[in-house]
Scaffold this motif. Structure first.
Motif, short mmCIF file in Angstrom:
data_model
loop_
_atom_site.label_atom_id
_atom_site.label_comp_id
_atom_site.label_asym_id
_atom_site.label_seq_id
_atom_site.Cartn_x
_atom_site.Cartn_y
_atom_site.Cartn_z
N VAL A 59 0.82 -1.21 0.00
CA VAL A 59 0.00 0.00 0.00
C VAL A 59 0.86 1.27 0.00
O VAL A 59 0.46 2.31 -0.52
CB VAL A 59 -0.99 -0.05 1.20
CG1 VAL A 59 -0.32 0.34 2.50
CG2 VAL A 59 -2.23 0.77 0.94
N GLY A 60 2.08 1.14 0.55
CA GLY A 60 2.98 2.29 0.59
C GLY A 60 3.32 2.82 -0.80
O GLY A 60 3.61 4.02 -0.97
N ASP A 61 3.26 1.95 -1.82
CA ASP A 61 3.58 2.39 -3.18
C ASP A 61 2.52 3.31 -3.79
O ASP A 61 2.76 3.90 -4.84
CB ASP A 61 3.78 1.17 -4.10
CG ASP A 61 5.06 0.42 -3.77
OD1 ASP A 61 5.78 0.85 -2.83
OD2 ASP A 61 5.34 -0.60 -4.42
N LEU A 62 1.36 3.41 -3.12
CA LEU A 62 0.35 4.36 -3.62
C LEU A 62 0.76 5.81 -3.36
O LEU A 62 0.23 6.72 -3.94
CB LEU A 62 -1.01 4.10 -2.94
CG LEU A 62 -1.79 2.88 -3.39
CD1 LEU A 62 -3.02 2.68 -2.49
CD2 LEU A 62 -2.24 3.03 -4.84
N ARG A 63 1.70 5.99 -2.44
CA ARG A 63 2.21 7.32 -2.08
C ARG A 63 1.13 8.27 -1.56
O ARG A 63 1.09 9.44 -1.91
CB ARG A 63 2.93 7.97 -3.27
CG ARG A 63 4.08 7.13 -3.76
CD ARG A 63 4.92 7.82 -4.80
NE ARG A 63 5.87 6.88 -5.38
CZ ARG A 63 6.95 6.43 -4.74
NH1 ARG A 63 7.23 6.85 -3.51
NH2 ARG A 63 7.75 5.57 -5.33
N VAL A 64 0.28 7.73 -0.70
CA VAL A 64 -0.68 8.57 0.01
C VAL A 64 0.08 9.29 1.11
O VAL A 64 0.88 8.68 1.81
CB VAL A 64 -1.81 7.71 0.61
CG1 VAL A 64 -2.72 8.53 1.50
CG2 VAL A 64 -2.60 7.04 -0.50
N LYS A 65 -0.14 10.59 1.25
CA LYS A 65 0.63 11.36 2.22
C LYS A 65 -0.13 11.62 3.53
O LYS A 65 0.48 11.86 4.57
CB LYS A 65 1.05 12.71 1.61
CG LYS A 65 2.10 12.58 0.53
CD LYS A 65 3.46 12.22 1.16
CE LYS A 65 4.26 11.34 0.22
NZ LYS A 65 4.76 10.11 0.84
N VAL A 66 -1.46 11.63 3.46
CA VAL A 66 -2.27 11.92 4.66
C VAL A 66 -3.42 10.94 4.77
O VAL A 66 -4.13 10.69 3.79
CB VAL A 66 -2.90 13.34 4.60
CG1 VAL A 66 -3.68 13.62 5.89
CG2 VAL A 66 -1.88 14.41 4.35
N LEU A 67 -3.60 10.39 5.98
CA LEU A 67 -4.79 9.60 6.28
C LEU A 67 -5.59 10.36 7.33
O LEU A 67 -5.12 10.56 8.44
CB LEU A 67 -4.41 8.23 6.87
CG LEU A 67 -4.15 7.06 5.93
CD1 LEU A 67 -2.99 7.36 4.99
CD2 LEU A 67 -3.88 5.81 6.73
#
Ligand code: ZN
Length: 463
Positions: free
Chosen positions: A229-237
């Motif tokens: 999931v880290g490869d999606l490069r989401v910066k904020v949850l």
């Protein structure tokens, strides 16, 4: 009419979404502003909202009797969501007449849309939204979004159920007003596979959802997309509807897996900050909503100071444009603990954290105990315990004759010989954190039933 252009600072360096107001949150000048607005709100309620007028009549107060914020605090018992059911029944479930009584003609002529809670406890609680609410909602969600780092270029995956009363469609409206923010209107209903594919296709770099969905996506992502999931490069949850960022283990797991900042939002107008130690949610709405704490049993006001706990009550200061809170002193039945001293993150607003639900509270020798606090202590002992436990009640709550009885499962692969030492530690921790000396019954792992939805922490032996 409010212009329809996007809202928000043009510089990504700006500390606040609204620099004219946010630096003054939780200050004496702000309390003067609140009092001025509250006088208007009280008069509006008395003159235009039949339900609130009845409440004031029943309490024997008129607007002229309330001469200060302190007067207001002792003027009127709070109203709870559950109280609305009596209104619906009184009008034979005729929602038009019920709404007119609850919200008044002026607001009903301005109604925009209605959403409801799921109604798990009976009749769903309706939430009307008014046209006049729209600019206010965009302002408050702007403050939250800016603090969460929703700067221009943000592509926000909205992953709550779209039918959810606040977190669904309403959030789509409000966050999409913010400058440079694109809301990816995905919704939890489509299932994890489509969620992950849509996030990847549209390049989501922020997401808002429940902590349990965010956790589930960690497991599903390799299967669906073939990468972590880290490869999606989401910066904020930005997480809500359940405890999330406030539980260190949950926050650490999500931050590591996503490589993102994990923040809590909700249970009022607030958002947590990125400080490494959870500080609670910063209340960002002093100028629009009066926040109070009261004792959950006596309804006596609880002064807002570090460590104060009570039932959180809200009063919209411009009720024509109220958002969620449409009555004087309405409680959502959440018990909060507040911190009023400055936050190490440097941003304004006192902080609140959710301690439990008002109807969950137990009283053990005069001490208020919340199942969620007991759970917090027990979770701190995983893996020596499984984390599963029950509070056993032999009499109707809230009063509990000490000691409080707990059933706790010891951890997988642990020896029964270790239990006496573990019990000494656990009881000491309960004493320090919750001021109770529980009596513990130990059970082997997986003895207690597991629920797929909300786990019931109380075992009622009195029924
Ligand atoms: Zn902070």
């Amino acid at each position: 009419m409010e212009p329809l252009g996007p809202l928000g600072p043009s510089s990504t360096d700006a500390l606040y979404f609204n620099p004219d107001v946010e630096p003054f949150l939780n200050t004496a000048p702000m309390r003067d502003v609140q009092w001025e607005k509250l006088r208007h709100a009280i008069r509006f309620a008395y003159e235009k909202v039949p339900y609130d007028r009845e409440r004031m009549d029943a309490a024997g107060v008129t607007p002229d009797d309330i001469r200060s914020l302190a007067d207001f605090g002792s003027s009127l018992p709070p109203v709870r969501q559950a109280d609305f059911r009596a209104v619906f029944e009184r009008f034979d479930l005729d929602m038009d007449r019920s709404f007119l009584h609850l919200f008044g003609r002026e607001r009903m002529d301005d109604i925009h849309f209605i959403s409801t809670t799921s109604g798990t406890t009976g009749i769903p609680t309706p939430y009307p939204f008014f046209h006049k609410t729209f600019p206010l909602a965009a302002e408050l969600f702007g403050r939250v979004g800016w603090r969460a780092g929703f700067v221009p270029g943000t592509k926000l995956a909205l992953l709550f159920g779209l039918s959810m009363h606040v977190a669904g469609i309403p959030q789509v409206f409000w966050f999409s007003r913010l400058r440079g923010v694109t809301v990816l209107n995905i919704g939890a209903e489509v299932g994890t596979e489509r969620i992950l594919k849509a996030m990847k296709l549209f390049g989501a770099n922020a997401m808002t959802c429940t902590p349990s969905l965010a956790t589930y996506l960690i497991e599903k992502c390799p299967e669906v997309l073939g990468h972590p999931v880290g490869d999606l490069r989401v910066k904020v949850l930005l997480l809500g509807a359940e405890p999330g960022a406030g539980i260190p283990e949950v926050r650490a797991r999500l931050e590591e897996a996503y490589g993102a900042t994990v923040l809590d939002v909700g249970a009022g107008y607030g958002v947590s900050c990125a400080h490494p130690v959870y500080q609670g949610m910063h209340w960002i709405a002093d100028d629009h909503c009066l926040y109070e704490l009261v004792d959950p049993v006596t309804y006596e006001p609880v002064p807002l100071e570090d460590g104060a706990r009570g039932l959180a009550c809200f009063t919209a200061l411009a009720p024509e444009a109220g958002l969620f809170y449409h009555h004087l002193r309405i409680s959502m039945n959440d018990i909060h603990e507040v911190t009023t001293s400055p936050c190490p993150c440097g941003r304004s607003g006192f902080r609140y954290r959710i301690v439990g639900r008002g109807d969950d509270m137990l009283k053990v020798k005069g001490v208020s105990v919340y199942p969620a606090s007991v759970q917090g202590v027990i979770n701190g002992f995983v893996p020596r315990v499984t984390g599963a436990f029950r509070i056993v009640l032999t009499e109707r709550p809230p009063l509990v004759t000490p000691p409080l009885k707990l059933k706790v499962e010891w951890g997988e692969g642990r020896s029964e010989a270790d239990l006496p030492a573990l019990e000494t530690e656990l009881v000491a921790k309960m004493r320090a954190a919750c001021e109770i000396n529980p009596a513990i019954t130990w059970l082997p792992p997986l003895s207690l039933e597991r629920a797929t939805k909300k786990t019931q922490l109380i075992e009622k032996q009195y029924e």
